[in-house]
Design a protein around this motif. Structure first.
Motif, PDB file in Angstrom:
ATOM      1  N   ARG A  89       0.827  -1.205   0.000  1.00 54.67           N
ATOM      2  CA  ARG A  89       0.000   0.000   0.000  1.00 54.67           C
ATOM      3  C   ARG A  89       0.863   1.257   0.000  1.00 54.67           C
ATOM      4  O   ARG A  89       0.379   2.339   0.255  1.00 54.67           O
ATOM      5  CB  ARG A  89      -0.905   0.028   1.244  1.00 54.67           C
ATOM      6  N   GLN A  94       1.066   2.542  -5.064  1.00 54.06           N
ATOM      7  CA  GLN A  94      -0.172   3.324  -5.211  1.00 54.06           C
ATOM      8  C   GLN A  94      -0.195   4.038  -6.550  1.00 54.06           C
ATOM      9  O   GLN A  94      -1.207   4.069  -7.240  1.00 54.06           O
ATOM     10  CB  GLN A  94      -0.264   4.369  -4.105  1.00 54.06           C
ATOM     11  N   ASP A  99      -3.941   1.142  -5.458  1.00 53.07           N
ATOM     12  CA  ASP A  99      -5.145   1.373  -4.646  1.00 53.07           C
ATOM     13  C   ASP A  99      -6.350   0.613  -5.190  1.00 53.07           C
ATOM     14  O   ASP A  99      -7.083  -0.026  -4.441  1.00 53.07           O
ATOM     15  CB  ASP A  99      -5.480   2.874  -4.599  1.00 53.07           C
ATOM     16  N   ALA A 100      -6.518   0.692  -6.488  1.00 57.55           N
ATOM     17  CA  ALA A 100      -7.659   0.003  -7.106  1.00 57.55           C
ATOM     18  C   ALA A 100      -7.519  -1.505  -6.926  1.00 57.55           C
ATOM     19  O   ALA A 100      -8.491  -2.208  -6.631  1.00 57.55           O
ATOM     20  CB  ALA A 100      -7.741   0.357  -8.583  1.00 57.55           C
ATOM     21  N   GLU A 103      -8.374  -2.466  -3.362  1.00 54.34           N
ATOM     22  CA  GLU A 103      -9.836  -2.514  -3.176  1.00 54.34           C
ATOM     23  C   GLU A 103     -10.423  -3.767  -3.799  1.00 54.34           C
ATOM     24  O   GLU A 103     -11.330  -4.391  -3.265  1.00 54.34           O
ATOM     25  CB  GLU A 103     -10.493  -1.291  -3.816  1.00 54.34           C
ATOM     26  N   ARG A 104      -9.880  -4.126  -4.937  1.00 56.42           N
ATOM     27  CA  ARG A 104     -10.350  -5.314  -5.652  1.00 56.42           C
ATOM     28  C   ARG A 104     -10.065  -6.576  -4.821  1.00 56.42           C
ATOM     29  O   ARG A 104     -10.876  -7.501  -4.778  1.00 56.42           O
ATOM     30  CB  ARG A 104      -9.626  -5.376  -6.997  1.00 56.42           C
ATOM     31  N   VAL A 106      -9.907  -6.782  -1.579  1.00 55.50           N
ATOM     32  CA  VAL A 106     -10.883  -6.788  -0.482  1.00 55.50           C
ATOM     33  C   VAL A 106     -12.210  -7.354  -0.989  1.00 55.50           C
ATOM     34  O   VAL A 106     -12.833  -8.206  -0.354  1.00 55.50           O
ATOM     35  CB  VAL A 106     -11.065  -5.355   0.085  1.00 55.50           C
ATOM     36  N   GLU A 107     -12.581  -6.902  -2.182  1.00 51.25           N
ATOM     37  CA  GLU A 107     -13.858  -7.332  -2.772  1.00 51.25           C
ATOM     38  C   GLU A 107     -13.817  -8.832  -3.123  1.00 51.25           C
ATOM     39  O   GLU A 107     -14.726  -9.589  -2.767  1.00 51.25           O
ATOM     40  CB  GLU A 107     -14.070  -6.489  -4.037  1.00 51.25           C
ATOM     41  N   ASP A 112     -11.778  -7.759   5.101  1.00 51.43           N
ATOM     42  CA  ASP A 112     -11.124  -6.457   5.185  1.00 51.43           C
ATOM     43  C   ASP A 112      -9.640  -6.663   5.518  1.00 51.43           C
ATOM     44  O   ASP A 112      -9.196  -7.786   5.761  1.00 51.43           O
ATOM     45  CB  ASP A 112     -11.826  -5.604   6.261  1.00 51.43           C
ATOM     46  N   TRP A 113      -8.906  -5.576   5.592  1.00 54.20           N
ATOM     47  CA  TRP A 113      -7.467  -5.648   5.893  1.00 54.20           C
ATOM     48  C   TRP A 113      -7.236  -6.270   7.261  1.00 54.20           C
ATOM     49  O   TRP A 113      -7.956  -5.996   8.211  1.00 54.20           O
ATOM     50  CB  TRP A 113      -6.840  -4.246   5.824  1.00 54.20           C
TER      51      TRP A 113
END
Ligand code: FES
Length: 163
Positions: A89, A94, A99-100, A103-104, A106-107, A112-113
């Motif tokens: 991170r 970044q 960043d994207a 997020e991906r 996590v999805e 979560d982290w």
């Protein structure tokens, strides 16, 4: 009753081993980090009940030990999943779309982290530079470096860790 005894024995084993690790490191200069490192290496995480033992041995307050423990993202307070995915991170990653991708991740993993999936398959952790900035965005899966991480690879990882 038997289960309670097993739990008590396990706690006693953890405490005994933790005391050995503390004793081995406490005379080193700046012993706190080597001790935390040793505990995590031994147990795969730093059992929260060992922190007061560390504080006692080093003559520090529990708050001081807890503060250092939470400051470093490398230390875990819970056992990790069967796989550990760490995503960088930090800045260079970044700036290359990290960043994207984060997020991906996590999805795709549905956690979560610093969480572990309910089936124990995978833990997702942030990391702040893996020294692989030239191949950003970078990640690490079970200790193996991955450079130029992309969406496709992430999808593969999300499937593989659940096999
Ligand atoms: S900033 Fe991500 S590997 Fe260095």
């Amino acid at each position: 009753m038997e289960m309670q005894t097993a739990g008590t024995n396990k706690r006693a084993d953890i405490a005994a081993r933790a005391i050995e690790i503390i004793d081995q490191n406490k005379s080193a200069e700046g012993p706190l980090l080597p001790i935390l490192h040793g505990l995590q290496e031994e147990f795969g995480y730093v059992p929260p009940e060992t922190l007061p033992l560390v504080a006692n041995a080093l003559n520090l307050s529990r708050a001081e030990v807890h503060g250092v423990f939470t400051f470093y993202h490398d230390y875990r307070s819970h056992p990790a999943g069967r796989h550990v995915l760490r995503i960088c991170r930090a800045e260079a990653c970044q700036s290359m779309g990290g960043d994207a991708l984060a997020e991906r991740a996590v999805e795709l993993l549905g956690i979560d982290w610093s969480e572990t999936s309910a089936d124990g398959a995978v833990t997702l952790e942030p990391v702040y530079c893996l020294g692989l900035c030239a191949c950003a965005p970078a990640a690490m899966l079970d200790g193996e470096m991955i450079g130029r991480l992309d969406d496709e690879q992430l999808q593969e990882i999300a499937t593989e860790v659940r096999l």
